[in-house]
Write a protein that holds these residues in place. Structure first.
Motif, PDB file in Angstrom:
ATOM      1  N   VAL A  39       1.893   7.499   4.152  1.00 60.40           N
ATOM      2  CA  VAL A  39       0.792   7.158   3.160  1.00 60.40           C
ATOM      3  C   VAL A  39      -0.602   8.088   3.644  1.00 60.40           C
ATOM      4  O   VAL A  39      -1.507   8.283   2.930  1.00 60.40           O
ATOM      5  CB  VAL A  39       0.472   5.680   3.014  1.00 60.40           C
ATOM      6  CG1 VAL A  39       1.780   5.136   2.411  1.00 60.40           C
ATOM      7  CG2 VAL A  39       0.025   5.109   4.183  1.00 60.40           C
ATOM      8  N   SER A  40      -0.330   8.181   5.045  1.00 62.47           N
ATOM      9  CA  SER A  40      -1.803   8.821   5.549  1.00 62.47           C
ATOM     10  C   SER A  40      -1.849  10.308   5.119  1.00 62.47           C
ATOM     11  O   SER A  40      -2.757  10.970   5.157  1.00 62.47           O
ATOM     12  CB  SER A  40      -1.842   8.681   7.022  1.00 62.47           C
ATOM     13  OG  SER A  40      -0.903   9.313   7.583  1.00 62.47           O
ATOM     14  N   ALA A  76      -3.967   9.917   2.004  1.00 67.35           N
ATOM     15  CA  ALA A  76      -5.459   9.711   2.581  1.00 67.35           C
ATOM     16  C   ALA A  76      -5.387   9.230   3.800  1.00 67.35           C
ATOM     17  O   ALA A  76      -4.482   8.134   4.340  1.00 67.35           O
ATOM     18  CB  ALA A  76      -5.928   8.475   1.803  1.00 67.35           C
ATOM     19  N   THR A  77      -6.043   9.843   4.835  1.00 68.57           N
ATOM     20  CA  THR A  77      -6.017   9.694   6.089  1.00 68.57           C
ATOM     21  C   THR A  77      -6.308   8.055   6.882  1.00 68.57           C
ATOM     22  O   THR A  77      -5.295   7.419   7.574  1.00 68.57           O
ATOM     23  CB  THR A  77      -7.267  10.303   7.034  1.00 68.57           C
ATOM     24  OG1 THR A  77      -6.821  11.809   6.836  1.00 68.57           O
ATOM     25  CG2 THR A  77      -6.926  10.020   8.622  1.00 68.57           C
ATOM     26  N   ALA A  78      -7.023   7.605   6.232  1.00 67.09           N
ATOM     27  CA  ALA A  78      -7.576   6.012   6.483  1.00 67.09           C
ATOM     28  C   ALA A  78      -6.327   4.844   5.941  1.00 67.09           C
ATOM     29  O   ALA A  78      -6.436   4.033   6.209  1.00 67.09           O
ATOM     30  CB  ALA A  78      -8.766   5.701   5.854  1.00 67.09           C
ATOM     31  N   ASP A  79      -5.725   5.434   4.825  1.00 68.85           N
ATOM     32  CA  ASP A  79      -4.737   4.628   4.451  1.00 68.85           C
ATOM     33  C   ASP A  79      -3.562   4.242   5.431  1.00 68.85           C
ATOM     34  O   ASP A  79      -2.904   3.207   5.287  1.00 68.85           O
ATOM     35  CB  ASP A  79      -3.903   5.378   3.053  1.00 68.85           C
ATOM     36  CG  ASP A  79      -4.856   5.143   2.025  1.00 68.85           C
ATOM     37  OD1 ASP A  79      -5.857   4.591   2.153  1.00 68.85           O
ATOM     38  OD2 ASP A  79      -4.633   5.640   0.887  1.00 68.85           O
ATOM     39  N   GLY A  80      -3.342   5.076   6.383  1.00 72.02           N
ATOM     40  CA  GLY A  80      -2.196   4.490   7.384  1.00 72.02           C
ATOM     41  C   GLY A  80      -2.504   3.471   8.132  1.00 72.02           C
ATOM     42  O   GLY A  80      -1.909   2.421   8.350  1.00 72.02           O
ATOM     43  N   GLU A  81      -3.996   3.177   8.599  1.00 73.88           N
ATOM     44  CA  GLU A  81      -4.450   2.006   9.268  1.00 73.88           C
ATOM     45  C   GLU A  81      -4.350   0.863   8.203  1.00 73.88           C
ATOM     46  O   GLU A  81      -4.144  -0.268   8.568  1.00 73.88           O
ATOM     47  CB  GLU A  81      -5.701   2.248  10.030  1.00 73.88           C
ATOM     48  CG  GLU A  81      -6.206   1.366  10.620  1.00 73.88           C
ATOM     49  CD  GLU A  81      -7.502   1.681  10.995  1.00 73.88           C
ATOM     50  OE1 GLU A  81      -8.419   0.570  11.652  1.00 73.88           O
ATOM     51  OE2 GLU A  81      -7.946   2.828  11.606  1.00 73.88           O
ATOM     52  N   ALA A  82      -5.098   1.168   7.082  1.00 70.26           N
ATOM     53  CA  ALA A  82      -4.918   0.047   6.026  1.00 70.26           C
ATOM     54  C   ALA A  82      -3.437  -0.445   5.686  1.00 70.26           C
ATOM     55  O   ALA A  82      -3.406  -1.545   5.682  1.00 70.26           O
ATOM     56  CB  ALA A  82      -5.569   0.479   4.910  1.00 70.26           C
ATOM     57  N   GLU A 101      -6.452   0.225  -5.725  1.00 67.86           N
ATOM     58  CA  GLU A 101      -7.765   0.701  -5.625  1.00 67.86           C
ATOM     59  C   GLU A 101      -8.626  -0.016  -4.678  1.00 67.86           C
ATOM     60  O   GLU A 101      -9.344   0.770  -3.623  1.00 67.86           O
ATOM     61  CB  GLU A 101      -8.405   1.000  -6.904  1.00 67.86           C
ATOM     62  CG  GLU A 101      -7.717   1.871  -7.934  1.00 67.86           C
ATOM     63  CD  GLU A 101      -8.258   1.806  -9.198  1.00 67.86           C
ATOM     64  OE1 GLU A 101      -9.152   1.051  -9.461  1.00 67.86           O
ATOM     65  OE2 GLU A 101      -8.186   2.766 -10.047  1.00 67.86           O
ATOM     66  N   GLU A 102      -8.466  -1.018  -4.485  1.00 70.19           N
ATOM     67  CA  GLU A 102      -9.243  -2.103  -3.314  1.00 70.19           C
ATOM     68  C   GLU A 102      -8.728  -1.811  -1.934  1.00 70.19           C
ATOM     69  O   GLU A 102      -9.428  -1.601  -1.093  1.00 70.19           O
ATOM     70  CB  GLU A 102      -9.247  -3.415  -3.705  1.00 70.19           C
ATOM     71  CG  GLU A 102     -10.033  -3.968  -4.744  1.00 70.19           C
ATOM     72  CD  GLU A 102     -10.347  -5.371  -4.643  1.00 70.19           C
ATOM     73  OE1 GLU A 102      -9.931  -6.255  -3.719  1.00 70.19           O
ATOM     74  OE2 GLU A 102     -10.850  -6.092  -5.687  1.00 70.19           O
ATOM     75  N   LEU A 103      -7.415  -1.626  -1.745  1.00 70.34           N
ATOM     76  CA  LEU A 103      -7.075  -1.476  -0.444  1.00 70.34           C
ATOM     77  C   LEU A 103      -6.867   0.044   0.039  1.00 70.34           C
ATOM     78  O   LEU A 103      -6.754   0.118   1.496  1.00 70.34           O
ATOM     79  CB  LEU A 103      -5.519  -2.285  -0.547  1.00 70.34           C
ATOM     80  CG  LEU A 103      -5.515  -3.833  -0.719  1.00 70.34           C
ATOM     81  CD1 LEU A 103      -3.849  -4.275  -0.911  1.00 70.34           C
ATOM     82  CD2 LEU A 103      -6.136  -4.438   0.332  1.00 70.34           C
ATOM     83  N   PHE A 104      -6.653   0.896  -0.803  1.00 71.63           N
ATOM     84  CA  PHE A 104      -6.191   2.066  -0.396  1.00 71.63           C
ATOM     85  C   PHE A 104      -7.063   3.451  -1.110  1.00 71.63           C
ATOM     86  O   PHE A 104      -7.461   3.140  -2.377  1.00 71.63           O
ATOM     87  CB  PHE A 104      -4.677   2.414  -0.523  1.00 71.63           C
ATOM     88  CG  PHE A 104      -3.957   1.667   0.054  1.00 71.63           C
ATOM     89  CD1 PHE A 104      -3.756   1.365   1.459  1.00 71.63           C
ATOM     90  CD2 PHE A 104      -3.098   0.470  -0.704  1.00 71.63           C
ATOM     91  CE1 PHE A 104      -2.986   0.704   2.251  1.00 71.63           C
ATOM     92  CE2 PHE A 104      -2.410  -0.536   0.032  1.00 71.63           C
ATOM     93  CZ  PHE A 104      -2.278  -0.477   1.339  1.00 71.63           C
ATOM     94  N   SER A 105      -7.364   4.293  -0.376  1.00 70.28           N
ATOM     95  CA  SER A 105      -7.830   5.554  -0.867  1.00 70.28           C
ATOM     96  C   SER A 105      -7.085   6.547  -1.883  1.00 70.28           C
ATOM     97  O   SER A 105      -7.491   7.295  -2.525  1.00 70.28           O
ATOM     98  CB  SER A 105      -8.579   6.019   0.066  1.00 70.28           C
ATOM     99  OG  SER A 105      -9.601   5.265   0.931  1.00 70.28           O
ATOM    100  N   GLY A 106      -5.876   6.706  -1.182  1.00 69.55           N
ATOM    101  CA  GLY A 106      -4.875   7.633  -1.747  1.00 69.55           C
ATOM    102  C   GLY A 106      -3.984   7.300  -2.661  1.00 69.55           C
ATOM    103  O   GLY A 106      -3.413   5.983  -2.560  1.00 69.55           O
ATOM    104  N   GLU A 107      -3.131   8.111  -3.426  1.00 74.37           N
ATOM    105  CA  GLU A 107      -2.131   7.810  -4.095  1.00 74.37           C
ATOM    106  C   GLU A 107      -0.895   7.101  -3.636  1.00 74.37           C
ATOM    107  O   GLU A 107      -0.137   6.388  -4.088  1.00 74.37           O
ATOM    108  CB  GLU A 107      -1.673   8.997  -5.026  1.00 74.37           C
ATOM    109  CG  GLU A 107      -2.721   9.391  -6.237  1.00 74.37           C
ATOM    110  CD  GLU A 107      -2.398   8.264  -7.318  1.00 74.37           C
ATOM    111  OE1 GLU A 107      -1.521   8.369  -8.286  1.00 74.37           O
ATOM    112  OE2 GLU A 107      -3.164   7.289  -7.273  1.00 74.37           O
ATOM    113  N   GLY A 108      -0.357   7.642  -2.279  1.00 73.37           N
ATOM    114  CA  GLY A 108       0.711   7.338  -1.729  1.00 73.37           C
ATOM    115  C   GLY A 108       0.977   5.828  -1.525  1.00 73.37           C
ATOM    116  O   GLY A 108       2.032   5.154  -1.800  1.00 73.37           O
TER     117      GLY A 108
END
Length: 531
Positions: free
Chosen positions: A112-113, A116-122, A179-186
């Motif tokens: 998922v990163s 969007a890079t930040a989504d891995g940590e999320a 949309e609240e939790l993640f920035s990207g589509e993955g």
């Protein structure tokens, strides 16, 4: 007349779970199954081509692996073993982008990163929170309502403030939650694709809970297949039951129940046989079948009869099974590693798909759930004899269509055309195909009325205390010693045994020497408040 402690109507997995639990308590139990085979939606057979064993309906079992009910039955002692694919699932979009849920959260985070890079940590943070509450939450989900003890444990682990925040999140639509939790589509696609295993829209209130729950269960337990096929689950339940003296009668369709003075007395089958039930009747059948056909509305409270008029089934489905001479030749190697593949658009495209179905229109691009069991269980088939399957939801107006209808075959063409794009050469590997439209599904399994898999919509208005109608959200019915044990009862569809176990527990409480009358008085009092 045959006489037993309990009659169980329907030998689907919930009926067999209920029968096993009653047999564990020393009850004499008979299970009456209308069709020629036990198992309901949990069966296997050679339907696409000789020598190619397909799972007739369900195939991958995240809820089965996560279920404390099935775990407590120790079905591994009777031949059930779970097999996992290298990755849990993949979602491929209309642009051929791929998001992957791995067997561990780090693999998913890496995928998922890429969106969007930040989504891995999320994703890691989301799963870490899940790990804190997994055990009490699963206990709460599968327990009869109200789940006081597991709810208290859940509150203790999270605290009041975090519990309220979690509840708020789960009331959101899956689109809003993503949309609240993640920035990207993955990551959003992983949530949304899992939500769409039910019949709720990505924009629907509460759809977030389905996407989150199935994604987190999948991350912890995977989407395993039963070694040897779905039939192994049914065979394990049957072997366990028969070891305890339980009897299963096939081709024994119950025509009506005998009710006297507000109490169920037994069942009569269509061939004229009668079965006296001294302690209980448990029905693993659709709610409308139980109340309208088997009991009769004359025995029910008027307000409940009126509520049944508003009962809604989930949308019909189309199920395809293919016999293959080789593995699916995916262009993207990541899809070859997942037993389950979600094929659809981006989050916007999935919303448009759901909107088309809601408008009773044929969507331009269907959302397809695709399964390749041999990826998880490579030894279930001999070399050169693999299988694959797909299903998709249909407009409500398709509920009475059969496989020879041009509208169904147009859907089949859409699905196979998309597969040919993603896996060039797929068509040449097909040596046989089975098409099950709503009519075929309902003929083979009478519980799938109109080709609906879930025995009732998953919309919030038909969940918890509203399932199947406004009431207690429990297996108990207004008829004494009669219990609803199928997916129309809380906690609903999925191969986890929850409805069957809850019905068996209710029957055992009602028959308790010290507490039985008190239990029934409490249930009757609650029913008077509702009806």
């Amino acid at each position: 007349m045959s006489s037993v402690d309990a009659v169980v109507i329907g030998a689907g997995h919930n009926g067999l779970v209920a029968a096993n639990l009653l047999a564990d308590a020393g009850w004499d139990v008979v299970v009456l199954e209308a069709t020629a085979h036990a198992g309901g939606a949990v069966r296997s057979g050679e339907i696409a081509a000789p020598g190619h064993s397909s799972d007739l309906c369900s195939s991958f079992y995240p809820f089965g692996a996560a279920s404390p009910i099935l775990s407590d039955l120790e079905l591994d002692r009777y031949g059930l073993n779970w097999r996992h694919s290298p990755t849990v699932l993949s979602h491929v979009t209309s642009r051929d982008d791929v998001a992957v849920m791995g067997r561990d959260a780090a693999t998913t985070a890496e995928s998922v990163s890429e969106f969007a890079t930040a989504d891995g940590e999320a994703w890691i943070e989301l799963f870490t929170q899940w790990e804190r509450i997994s055990e009490p939450l699963r206990a709460a989900i599968f327990a009869p309502l109200p789940p006081v003890v597991p709810a208290a444990s859940l509150l203790g682990r999270l605290g009041t403030a975090e519990t309220l925040r979690l509840v708020r999140r789960l009331l959101l639509s899956v689109r809003e939650l993503g949309e609240e939790l993640f920035s990207g589509e993955g990551a959003r696609l992983l949530l949304t694709g899992n939500a769409l295993h039910s019949d709720v829209s990505p924009e629907g209130t509460g759809s977030g809970v389905y996407g989150w729950l199935l994604a987190m269960i999948g991350q912890e337990f995977g989407f395993p297949a039963a070694s040897g096929g779905a039939q192994t689950i049914t065979d394990a339940l049957l072997t366990r039951l028969r070891e305890r003296g339980g009897i299963v009668e096939t081709n024994a369709a119950v025509e009506r129940l005998v009710v006297g003075n507000g109490k169920v007395l037994g069942a009569i089958t269509s061939d004229g046989r009668s079965w006296r039930a001294h302690r209980a009747v448990l029905a693993d059948v659709p709610a409308t079948t139980l109340y309208r056909d088997l009991v009769g509305v004359e025995h029910l409270p008027g307000r409940m009869v009126a509520d049944l008029e508003n009962f809604r089934f989930d949308r019909p489905v189309l199920k395809l099974d293919w016999a293959l001479s080789s593995a699916v030749p995916w262009k993207d190697h990541r899809l070859a590693q997942s037993g389950t593949v979600h094929i659809g658009g981006d989050t916007g495209g999935l919303t448009r798909w759901a909107a088309s179905l809601a408008a009773d229109e044929v969507p331009e691009e269907p959302f397809i759930l695709f399964g390749q069991p041999n990826v998880a269980d490579p030894y279930r088939s001999r070399p050169g004899k693999q299988t694959a399957w797909a299903y998709t939801h249909l407009p409500k107006s398709f509920a009475k269509l059969s496989a020879d209808d041009d509208r169904i075959m147009a859907y089949v063409d859409k699905i196979e055309s998309r597969l040919a794009e993603l896996a060039p050469g797929f068509s040449s590997s097909v040596v046989g195909r089975s098409v099950q439209a709503p009519v075929e599904l309902s003929v083979k399994n009478p519980s799938m009325i109109g080709g609906a898999l879930g025995a009732g919509t998953s919309s919030p208005g038909q969940q918890l205390v509203f399932r199947p109608v406004v009431g207690l959200g429990r297996a108990d019915t207004p008829i004494d010693r009669l219990y609803l044990a199928g997916a129309a009862a809380h906690p609903g569809p999925g191969v986890h045994g929850g409805p069957g176990a809850n019905a068996a527990k209710a029957a055992l409480r009602r028959s308790g020497r010290l507490t039985g009358d008190l239990y029934r008085a409490a249930i009757q009092g609650a029913h008077r408040l509702v009806y």
